[in-house]
Scaffold this motif. Structure first.
Motif, short mmCIF file in Angstrom:
data_model
loop_
_atom_site.label_atom_id
_atom_site.label_comp_id
_atom_site.label_asym_id
_atom_site.label_seq_id
_atom_site.Cartn_x
_atom_site.Cartn_y
_atom_site.Cartn_z
N SER A 1 40.30 45.39 47.73
CA SER A 1 41.61 45.98 47.88
C SER A 1 42.46 45.05 48.71
CB SER A 1 41.49 47.35 48.54
OG SER A 1 41.07 47.19 49.87
N SER B 1 46.05 44.00 50.64
CA SER B 1 47.29 44.49 51.22
C SER B 1 48.02 43.35 51.88
CB SER B 1 47.00 45.60 52.22
OG SER B 1 46.15 45.11 53.23
N TYR C 1 40.24 39.13 55.72
CA TYR C 1 39.35 40.06 55.03
C TYR C 1 38.70 41.01 56.02
CZ TYR C 1 40.12 37.07 51.10
OH TYR C 1 40.73 36.37 50.10
N LEU D 1 32.42 49.58 54.86
CA LEU D 1 33.23 49.55 53.65
C LEU D 1 32.36 49.28 52.43
CD1 LEU D 1 36.29 47.45 54.84
CD2 LEU D 1 36.17 49.90 54.50
N GLN E 1 33.71 47.91 49.77
CA GLN E 1 34.28 46.67 49.24
C GLN E 1 35.06 46.02 50.37
OE1 GLN E 1 34.71 44.87 46.47
NE2 GLN E 1 33.14 45.98 45.35
N PRO E 2 35.07 44.72 50.38
CA PRO E 2 35.92 44.09 51.40
C PRO E 2 37.39 44.42 51.13
CG PRO E 2 34.99 42.46 49.89
CD PRO E 2 34.38 43.76 49.54
N GLN E 3 38.16 44.33 52.17
CA GLN E 3 39.59 44.55 51.98
C GLN E 3 40.32 43.27 52.33
OE1 GLN E 3 40.45 47.80 54.59
NE2 GLN E 3 39.76 49.34 53.14
N MET E 4 41.30 42.98 51.52
CA MET E 4 42.07 41.76 51.78
C MET E 4 43.40 42.14 52.39
SD MET E 4 43.95 39.44 49.07
CE MET E 4 43.08 38.00 48.57
N MET E 5 43.75 41.41 53.41
CA MET E 5 45.05 41.67 54.01
C MET E 5 45.84 40.38 53.98
SD MET E 5 43.65 43.86 57.15
CE MET E 5 44.69 45.25 57.19
N VAL E 6 46.95 40.43 53.34
CA VAL E 6 47.75 39.22 53.16
C VAL E 6 48.82 39.17 54.24
CG1 VAL E 6 49.16 37.96 51.53
CG2 VAL E 6 47.40 39.51 50.70
N VAL E 7 48.90 38.06 54.88
CA VAL E 7 49.99 37.88 55.83
C VAL E 7 50.88 36.77 55.31
CG1 VAL E 7 50.62 37.21 58.14
CG2 VAL E 7 48.67 38.69 57.78
N VAL F 1 47.52 38.40 63.69
CA VAL F 1 46.28 38.83 63.06
C VAL F 1 46.42 40.29 62.66
CG1 VAL F 1 43.83 39.11 63.36
CG2 VAL F 1 45.01 37.25 64.45
N PRO F 2 46.24 40.56 61.39
CA PRO F 2 46.55 41.89 60.92
C PRO F 2 45.48 42.92 61.20
CG PRO F 2 45.81 40.54 59.12
CD PRO F 2 45.83 39.66 60.32
N LEU F 3 44.33 42.50 61.61
CA LEU F 3 43.32 43.54 61.82
C LEU F 3 42.39 43.13 62.95
CD1 LEU F 3 40.66 43.30 59.00
CD2 LEU F 3 42.01 41.44 59.86
N LEU F 4 41.77 44.07 63.47
CA LEU F 4 40.92 43.81 64.62
C LEU F 4 39.51 44.19 64.23
CD1 LEU F 4 40.94 43.06 67.56
CD2 LEU F 4 41.29 45.44 68.12
N ASP F 5 39.36 45.44 63.98
CA ASP F 5 38.07 45.98 63.64
C ASP F 5 37.72 45.52 62.23
OD1 ASP F 5 35.91 47.46 64.14
OD2 ASP F 5 36.75 49.32 63.36
N LEU G 1 32.33 39.77 49.10
CA LEU G 1 33.55 39.01 49.32
C LEU G 1 33.42 37.58 48.81
CD1 LEU G 1 36.34 38.58 50.64
CD2 LEU G 1 35.13 37.91 52.71
#
Lengths: 791, 1113
Positions: free
Chosen positions: A184, A186, B578, B584, B586-592, B600-604, B620
């Motif tokens: 997924s 984002s 990621y 999870l 599935q891995p999650q992708m976070m696009v910056v 950095v869009p995520l920590l945990d 992944l």
């Protein structure tokens, strides 16, 4: 036509229109002396189950500046196949399709019963409905869970081909890509940085795909009705995917130190939502649904800092000019709201938190775009859940009760000009011959954009009579107004609803009685209230109250009947009798009084007041009180402290709250458990009756009111006590000798006192008037101009 | 040398040349084998053989020896006596006489006196080795009398030539002569030079005497001394060589060309001298003569003075060849004058071999102050008895001048090359960890030095005096211990910090950032997924590899699993983070996409434990190549990527390492955007330095932030074109990271190399968030630092990351007088976070001697370390000065060092003699290699990126790496019997050492070549390449087929062994003789003149000699 009352009702049912005056004074001067302006409440999409839309397009007047639509008021020459526009008197040929027209073979739009008619436009691409969820993740676990469930539920309610998108935010803002399989994806944005629409679109990679798609579009407009974006996907395609995605939503992971608020980037989230839709679906109906559980605490649009020790602004702070972030935040959201409105997107705000969430600053987002504003304590309450569910309620045809991207165009006959509108709309700045220079509400235009509409959305539209005093009343003439509403129906069709109404002219000097009799005091009260509330947004509360008072006094002066110098002889005719009372309650209402209300609450109340129809608006102004007792069937009673009696159960509906109040005795009985005893079954029924009625109201109301069950002496009884007319207070309790109700601990004046003063003033001022008439005229015009508040 | 001067001499040369050529040719061409070869040899070997084979040559040589009367005479007397001295390890250089004496003795022993001398030169060099203490190599290039000599010269040469013939005969007699032809043999046999080294007996001094007395020089060669000893050794070796004379002969021809190149200038001025030298070195001249011509021009290269002498036509060489024979018989002098015999000048190979033989067998015990450790090329064990192992610290000199005046005079840089986390061989124990509990390590109150074996306990153990600042401190009660009768603490041997040179303390919370114990570090893999990366297959390869590689993250001690957490980012124009949280599916992708303002869009879920999140990570890594398979994005960003990694570590409050896999110049709109500024026109201009400087200051700023966060950046580059390594490497450089560059990466060809590097890089033990401080005892002070790190003040070396390969070179300066008795102390303290997140202090202590005599300084130097320092100094210099200036500075400094020695330590001798200190006899050859390196003298094919890359690599190399990098190892593979499993001994990096019937392996730590001679036996070709003939071997082949035969196994085993020694995987390139790839290969034959104009060894030596003479006069 029996009575004006019936006439009014009939008109409302047919056309969704209620005018303050149903006979119009024929000159400008007279009109201004009527005090209450000539105006109407228009419910553009009033539900008309009996009105099937016609499947062809309307016939327009050929004069480019007019373009009015053929209507029953037009004169038709069947032989010559000509019709005369009743607004500009242009003679027009019927189009070829009307070749078979004759007196007996009339198209629907010429029949009087079709003064309101709806056309379905077949041309052009159909636009899907778009729902973009913008979800706050800085919530408590319960809240988030509840919200997630609500959202998941909502997916099942959406039409399968509607597009959905998801943006979540906390410290960062995430725009979720829904099309991908496997991972997924984002896009993440910093919550502290304001981005231009262009930047947002660049960063989301939305700028590129536009190029290849455009050439393809004209070729197969129907195969590919819309540009699909990675972020907005048809529900049926990504139903499961999105459900999972929502299910996996986590609370914002960034740690919140002790004594801090979570960092919430609402401002940026909304900005991105607006930018996203702007880039992908301009001028297509779309709904941005913002769910937030607290105030924005960072970035543009922040309302309060993250230090918990600094509380969010109160009215007190605002008065003291002590609200640091308010102006900037308001500006931010206004800019967003205007952009969204320009693209026909509406923004809903669902704010659920115990404290304020910044609705004051964000109100324009909903107010300008026709979105909903819902305020609750938690997403885990039925108030929110049911309200949210009700948004997706369907009409008898199985379509959503919502419409998008509407423009409302008003055309008037020559004697009238349009002064403005108040409601969930923005000006489209279309100048024309029928636009007045004096503005009331959002003026200076004959067209408004209403991005989100439902069958109850109601606008107040204000007119100005411009014919001169000495001009003759048009012979047999009637003033006409045509309302043309283009909108995107929830079935994705484009539709046009046309309402054409006409009223008689009357000379105010000779036919004042007629005019007086045709006064619609309910509509007038609501229209005046809207003006008052509109002013209250930008003016100090006391000024507005004074203005309202002055208007009321002037009205009484004009239409009251009394003997000179004798207040006791003062009377108002039936058609005016309730008006002062409305004004009395309006003065006490939360729309104008901010005491005891947070800025957010005030904003929310005003928001709803500006869009509800007449009935609901009246309930808001003057709540309804029903009394249940063993003495007879339930009956409406005066909203007065005297109605609070020990052996009664009261049901009050203030629109925002439903209060069931058990009188002292009843409460004692209930405590004693009589309702459980078979021999007191009637008591049980008595207790049940208001509950059932309340349930009925709850079912029909949007948004869900707060449901309060209380009793004599209960803390929640304050909701009731603050509303009733304090005819008995601790001040006059003993003066009344007889104990008939509950005393209210307040220094507010009672209706009685108010009326007394009104009568006095009404008589008094009349005396002075003759002497200063010329000066007053000036003052009046000044006053008028003060109403004009630029949109 | 008599490099001196004059053009005039040249002409003479020229004349001779013609003659010579004929000569040579005849000899050569005619009889490649014995006759021809001999001649050249003659000159050369003549002596040598004489040496070794004393008898025959002896006769013939005798003359030469006599020719070099002074020497010989001197020698005669000194003879063995000198030897004796040598043996004692005195520094005899001082008295030139002695030197000669020594040599003489050497020669005498040889039996064939005359020959001996010649031999001696080489011999000297090497033989001395053993007694090295004093060893001084005096290369006396018989200073030809320039003008005067000149005239005469020609005739001499003529004479010489004549003799050659005779020589030839002589040679004939000697196997050597034959050898000559073939260098290899030459070495073995005759090349006295070569042999002598083996003898290594008395390495004290080798003197080349090129002087007018040419002849004499020969004697001076000291070789003589050695001869005696050496004899024993060398002969042996010779035989082997001898075996294959014929082919050799051929080779020489070809090779010859290379060497002859020697500096024309030399010739001109000192023709005589030259020849003499040549005798020794002439080797080159021999075959190649024709070639010479070409090489010559090259000579010009000398940094500064190409001009004068060059005129000489290459052909002269002939004479050289001839000379050898002549030398033997004729006047050796003449020979000397003509040329320098490459074999007569100090041979790195010999020095290395000697050291190996002499010092490889016994452990090096660090208990003694100021003891010079064995060379880095020697395998030895270290026993820590109070000083840090040379694996941790090596100094340029282990005897420091007491005063700054002395130091200035000597110009020998005082520097230490420190590798604080060096890996140790399995036999040596890693440093003990000392836990002093809550109070933390015991330190001096004033200077904060840590408790170490040099601290002096007094007052019955109640106090201790700091050995660095002399402050007297109380011993805390819990640390108190009684002293024994020697004043030593009773528990000294129980406590590492009181008995060892290296140990570790557990740091207390006071030593931690923010007064919080650090959390375990994290690795973040940041993968370029732009079009280039996808197309080259890199992404797929990398993802596949990571899956298994993640199981081998560094762990501490016996830990079951690594504490290191991992995170993943991919990027092109935007960044994708990621979330691989274990919960999870599935891995999650976070696009910056907001690269302008990275965050950095995520920590945990970003940094996770590998085992917990394995399935998600695997998923992944499976999906990344798929997701971007269709990408068309060609633009990339760079600075934001690093920033993102750094911010991620900051958010996670830990130190860590970023692994960046990057393909192209970051031209996307973002901070750190670069433009292509590659401009070859800048080379050799004042603006050349800009090519090494970063384009923008943004990366420095970024690096600073990274260092503050303990974020180390390792960069893997896969460029297809210019990527501006100079700028991209700023952050890795300042954060203690590594840069790897794989130009034109293709999975098929570069997979092994990349994966191997990656594996090593990921697995290696790293210290994070480190601060290193070097404390010294009063009198000297650390003033300058070189390496991959960042310094925010003048004392603390800040390293975001430090691994076992990274080296910091520290330069010291005097700020006061040192005391001979107390010596000088160094304490290097490194505070770091281990890969398990433990905060530690690693302490290395080293005590050095101090001296008031310059001779002591020169006797205790380490050339390898010196070169390490000088290379780093020069490589930093190119950032600020024109390259030419840097080169000149190097040459000048080197000349000053040697001149100082000559002036103050060496025995008086003719100015024409080049006398080198034993410890520094390789300084010229190594320095020449530095000067010729790509950074300082780029060839046409060297890209700007390559130069920046090399510059960067060298900056953090340790001594062993610089050693082999600048002087590559050239290993003959088919010389020794196949059954012989030991590593073949290297030959000198010169084309003339190659025989076309053999196969050689060349490595410099970065590159690995397999050179195949054109006439290699088919059987060999078959068994190694699996094809039937030379012509069927694919040029540029990078993998040897796996064949089941002894040779194939042996070669592959050898290659694997070499690779294992180096910190970077060396990609093998098979080069066929006469193939176009050979150009590349030849670039690494550093003793030869390089195409880009680098001087040959001989030329440079002459040049150096001239410089020295100028200084002396």
């Amino acid at each position: 036509m029996a009575t004006y009352l019936e006439f009014i009702q009939q008109n409302e049912e047919r056309d969704g229109v209620r005018f303050s005056w149903n006979v119009w004074p024929s000159s400008r001067l007279e009109a201004t002396r009527m005090v209450v302006p000539l105006a109407c409440l228009l419910t553009p999409l009033k539900e008309r189950p009996d009105l099937p839309p016609v499947q062809y397009e309307p016939v327009l007047c050929s004069r480019p500046t007019c373009k009015a639509i053929l209507n029953p008021l037009c004169q038709v020459d069947y032989r010559a196949r000509l019709w005369a526009c009743n607004f500009c008197f242009q003679r027009n040929q019927f189009p070829p399709a009307y070749a078979g027209i004759s007196e007996v073979n009339q198209p629907a739009e010429l029949m009087p019963q079709f003064s309101t008619i709806e056309y379905v436009i077949q041309r052009g691409p159909q636009s899907p409905l778009i729902f973009l969820y913008v979800v706050d993740t800085c919530l408590e676990e319960d809240d988030l869970q509840a919200l997630k469930e609500s959202l998941q539920m909502s997916l099942s309610l959406l039409p399968p081909d509607s597009l959905v998108g998801l943006i979540t935010f906390g410290r960062m803002v995430q725009v979720h890509e829904l099309s991908c399989e496997g991972i997924s994806k984002s896009y993440v944005f910093r919550g502290t940085k304001d981005l231009t629409a262009k930047q947002i679109q660049d960063m989301l990679g939305l700028t590129k795909p536009a190029v290849p798609v455009q050439p393809a579009r004209p070729a197969q407009p129907h195969e590919q009705p819309f540009v699909s974006s990675r972020f907005l996907q048809p529900v049926h395609k990504i139903d499961m995917n999105l459900t999972d995605l929502l299910g996996e939503l986590q609370r914002d992971p960034w740690p919140v130190p002790q004594g801090k608020r979570p960092l919430r980037s609402t401002g940026v989230a909304v900005s991105i939502a607006v930018g996203l839709l702007e880039g992908t679906f301009p001028n297509t109906g779309a709904r941005i649904m913002l769910f937030m559980g607290g105030p924005p605490t960072q970035g543009p649009g922040m309302v309060v800092g993250d230090e918990l020790k600094v509380p969010i602004r109160s009215w007190h702070d605002i008065e003291k000019d002590n609200a640091r972030f308010m102006k900037k935040a308001t500006k931010h959201y206004e800019m967003l709201a205007n952009r969204a409105a320009a693209n026909g997107h509406c923004i809903d705000i669902y704010a659920c938190a115990l404290d304020q969430t910044g609705l004051l600053e964000m109100k324009c987002c909903t107010n300008l775009t026709g979105g909903y504003m819902v305020m609750g304590d938690s997403f885990n309450t039925s108030l929110f859940k049911q309200t949210f569910q009700r948004i997706f309620s369907k009409d008898f045809n199985g379509h959503f009760r919502m419409a998008f991207g509407a423009t409302l165009e008003v055309k008037t006959s020559r004697e009238l000009k349009i002064a403005g509108a108040i409601g969930p709309c923005v000006s489209l700045n279309v100048k024309g011959p029928c636009v007045s220079e004096n503005e009331l509400g959002v003026g200076g235009t004959s067209q408004w954009k209403i991005c989100g509409l439902d069958p109850t959305s109601t606008l107040g539209i204000y007119f100005e009579v411009v014919s001169q005093h000495n001009a003759p009343i048009p012979q047999g003439g009637r003033g006409a107004v045509q309302f043309v509403t283009h909108y995107q129906h929830s079935s994705t069709q484009r539709r046009i609803r046309v309402t054409t109404v006409a009223r008689n002219w009357a000379d105010a000097q000779s036919q004042l009685k007629h005019i007086e009799a045709a006064f619609d005091q309910e509509a007038a009260a609501v229209l005046m209230a809207r003006l008052g509330v509109f002013r209250a947004e930008s003016e100090e509360g006391p000024d507005v109250l004074r203005w309202l008072d002055r208007q009321l006094i002037r009205l009484c002066q004009k239409f009251g009947q009394y003997n000179k110098e004798d207040p006791t002889s003062f009377r108002l005719s039936d058609s005016f009798s309730l008006y002062p009372q409305f004004m009395f309650h309006l003065r006490r209402s939360p729309f104008l009084q901010v005491f005891n209300n947070s800025p957010d609450e005030s904003s929310c109340y005003r928001h709803h007041f500006a869009r509800q129809d007449l009935t609901q608006s009246l309930i808001m102004i003057q709540p309804i009180l029903y009394s249940y007792s063993f003495h007879g069937p339930p009956e409406p009673v005066l909203l007065d402290s005297s109605s609070i009696l020990p052996d009664r159960i009261l049901l009050m509906d203030t629109f925002f709250q439903i209060v069931i109040y058990l009188g002292e005795t009843i409460a004692q009985w209930q405590k004693a458990g009589y309702q459980d005893m078979p021999e007191y079954e009637n008591f049980k029924h008595l207790l049940q009756a208001p509950l059932d009625d309340a349930q009925e109201i709850l079912q029909a109301r949007f948004p869900m009111p707060r449901y309060i069950n209380t009793e004599h002496g209960g803390s929640q009884a304050r909701f009731l006590l603050s509303k009733v007319n304090p005819s008995q207070t601790h001040n006059n309790l003993y003066a009344w000798g007889q104990e008939t109700g509950a005393p209210i601990l307040t220094d507010d004046v009672s209706l009685q006192v108010f009326m007394d003063h009104l009568k006095k003033l009404g008589c008094l001022q009349r005396l002075l008037r003759a002497d200063v008439s010329s000066r007053r005229k000036k003052a009046l015009s000044v006053l008028c101009s003060r109403w004009s508040i630029p949109a | 040398m008599n490099v001196n001067q004059s053009a005039p001499p040249v002409p003479p040369f020229g004349q001779p040349q013609p003659v010579y050529p004929g000569y040579h040719q005849s000899s050569y061409g005619g009889q490649p084998g014995s006759t021809a070869a001999p001649t050249p040899y003659g000159a050369y070997n003549g002596p040598v053989p004489g040496y070794q084979q004393t008898p025959p040559p002896g006769m013939s040589r005798a003359p030469p020896s006599s020719g070099a009367p002074p020497a010989s005479t001197a020698q005669a007397p000194g003879g063995q006596a000198a030897y004796g001295q040598f043996g004692q390890g005195d520094v005899q250089n001082g008295p030139s006489s002695t030197v000669q004496m020594q040599r003489l003795p050497g020669s005498q022993p040889f039996g064939s006196a005359p020959l001996v001398p010649v031999v001696s030169q080489p011999a000297v060099l090497q033989p001395y080795g053993p007694p090295p203490t004093s060893a001084q190599v005096t290369a006396q290039l018989a200073g030809m009398h320039i003008s005067g000599a000149v005239a005469p010269v020609p005739p001499t040469s003529g004479l010489g030539y004549g003799p050659p013939t005779s020589l030839a005969s002589a040679s004939g007699s000697f196997p050597n002569s034959g050898l000559y032809g073939s260098y290899p043999q030459g070495q073995a046999q005759g090349h006295p030079g070569a042999q002598p080294p083996q003898r290594s007996v008395l390495p004290q001094a080798s003197s080349f005497t090129p002087s007018a007395s040419g002849g004499p020089r020969m004697p001076s060669m000291t070789g003589p001394l050695l001869p005696g000893q050496s004899f024993g050794g060398p002969p042996v070796s010779q035989p082997n060589h001898i075996s294959s004379p014929p082919p050799q002969a051929l080779t020489p021809g070809t090779q010859m060309s290379g060497p002859p190149g020697p500096p024309p200038p030399m010739h001109s001025s000192q023709q005589p001298g030259y020849q003499l030298q040549q005798n020794g070195s002439f080797g080159p001249a021999r075959g190649p003569q024709p070639n010479y011509g070409s090489p010559y021009p090259g000579t010009a290269t000398f940094g500064s003075q190409p001009g004068p002498p060059q005129p000489l036509p290459p052909k002269r060489l002939d004479p050289d060849a001839i000379p050898s024979p002549q030398l033997n018989e004729l006047p050796p002098q003449q020979k000397t004058r003509h040329r320098i015999d490459p074999d007569a000048i100090p041979s790195p190979i010999q020095v290395i071999e000697d050291d190996r033989n002499n010092r490889g067998s016994e452990p090096f015990i660090t208990g003694v102050r100021g003891q010079v450790p064995p060379l880095v090329t020697t395998n030895f064990l270290v026993k820590d008895q109070g000083n840090a192992s040379p694996r941790y610290i090596r100094c340029t000199s282990y005897n420091i001048p007491c005063t700054s005046d002395m130091a200035k005079q000597a110009q020998v840089p005082l520097a230490a090359v420190i590798k604080p986390l060096a890996r140790l061989p399995p036999e040596e124990a890693s440093p003990y960890v000392v836990d002093h509990g809550e109070s933390g390590p015991l330190r001096c109150n004033r200077c904060k030095a840590y408790m170490c074996p040099f601290m002096q306990f007094i007052e019955g153990g109640r106090r201790f005096q700091c050995c660095f600042c002399s402050c007297i401190n109380d011993v805390p009660p819990q640390y108190f211990q009684h002293l024994d009768h020697t004043g030593k603490r009773v528990d000294a041997y129980d406590r590492p910090e009181l008995s060892l040179g290296s140990y570790e303390f557990l740091a207390t919370v006071d030593y931690c950032k923010n007064n919080k114990f650090p959390s375990p570090p994290a690795f973040i893999f940041m993968i370029d997924v732009s079009y280039n990366a996808i197309r080259s297959g890199l992404v797929r390869l990398l993802c596949e590899e990571l899956k298994s590689l993640l199981d081998f993250l560094p762990r501490e001690g016996g830990a079951e699993e690594s504490a290191v957490r991992v995170g993943f980012v991919t990027y092109n124009k935007v960044l994708h983070f990621y979330n691989v949280k274990s919960s999870l599916a599935q891995p999650q992708m976070m696009v910056v996409s907001d690269v302008g303002d990275m965050f950095v869009p995520l920590l945990d879920g970003f940094l996770v434990n590998v085992n917990e999140s394995r399935t998600v990570i695997t998923s992944l890594l499976d999906q990344i190549p798929e997701m971007f398979a269709d990408t068309r994005e060609t633009e990339t960003v760079f600075a934001p990527v690093i920033q993102a990694g750094m911010e991620a570590l900051k958010a996670a409050e830990c130190a860590g390492k970023l692994f960046l896999f990057h393909t192209s110049l970051p031209i996307a709109e973002a901070p750190g955007k670069l433009k292509n500024r590659d401009d070859r026109k800048l080379i050799n201009t004042d603006k050349e330095k800009t090519l090494f400087q970063p384009q923008t200051g943004a990366y420095q700023t970024l690096a600073k932030e990274c260092v503050a966060q303990g974020c180390c950046v390792d960069l893997f580059l896969f460029p297809n074109q210019y990527v501006d390594v100079a700028t991209l490497s700023v952050v890795p450089q300042l954060t203690g990271g590594s840069v790897y560059k794989y130009a034109c990466f293709q999975v098929e060809n570069d997979q092994e190399r990349f994966l191997s590097d990656l594996r090593r890089d990921v697995q290696k033990v790293v210290g994070f968030d480190a601060v290193m401080r070097v404390r010294t005892s009063t009198g000297i002070r650390a003033v300058d630092f070189f390496g991959a790190f960042y310094m925010s003040n003048t004392t603390d070396v800040e390293l975001a990351g430090l691994d076992g390969d990274k080296t910091v070179t520290v330069e010291f300066k005097h700020d006061d007088r040192l005391n001979e008795e107390s010596g000088a102390l160094l304490q290097c303290a490194l505070l770091y976070t281990s890969c398990a997140g433990q905060r530690r202090l690693r302490i290395h202590n080293l005590a050095l001697n101090c001296c008031t005599q310059l001779a002591d300084l020169y006797r205790n130097c380490e050339t390898d370390t010196l070169i390490n320092y000088m290379a780093k100094f020069a490589y930093r210099g190119v950032l600020n000065s024109p390259v030419k200036t840097v080169r000149d500075t190097l040459i000048t400094q080197c000349a000053q060092i040697l001149a100082c020695y000559r002036k103050n330590c060496a025995s008086p001798s003719s100015a024409g003699q080049l006398i080198l200190p034993e410890c520094m006899k390789l300084l010229p050859v190594y320095l020449n290699c530095v000067l010729k390196s790509d950074v300082l003298q780029p060839g046409a094919e060297v890209t700007t990126d390559d130069r920046a890359y090399v510059r960067l690599l060298v900056t953090s190399m340790d001594v062993a790496e610089t050693n082999v990098f600048f002087y590559p190892r050239l290993l003959p593979l088919t010389k020794s019997p196949i059954e012989n499993t030991t590593e073949p001994s290297a030959v000198r990096a010169s084309e003339e050492r190659l025989s076309n019937g053999d196969i050689y392996l060349l490595e410099n730590g970065l590159n690995l070549f397999l050179w195949v001679g054109a006439s290699v036996q088919q059987g060999v070709v078959q068994s190694l390449f699996g094809v039937s003939s030379f012509s069927q071997i694919t040029s540029g082949l990078s993998v040897l087929p796996v064949l089941d035969n002894l040779l194939s196994k042996k070669v592959r085993g050898l290659i694997d062994g070499l690779r294992a020694q180096r910190s970077r995987y060396m990609k093998l390139i098979v080069v066929k003789q006469e193939d176009k790839l050979e150009m590349l290969f030849k670039h690494f034959l550093v003793e030869d003149k390089s195409l880009s104009g680098g001087a040959s060894y001989v030329d440079f030596l002459c040049h150096m000699h001239k410089e020295i003479r100028q200084l002396l006069s």
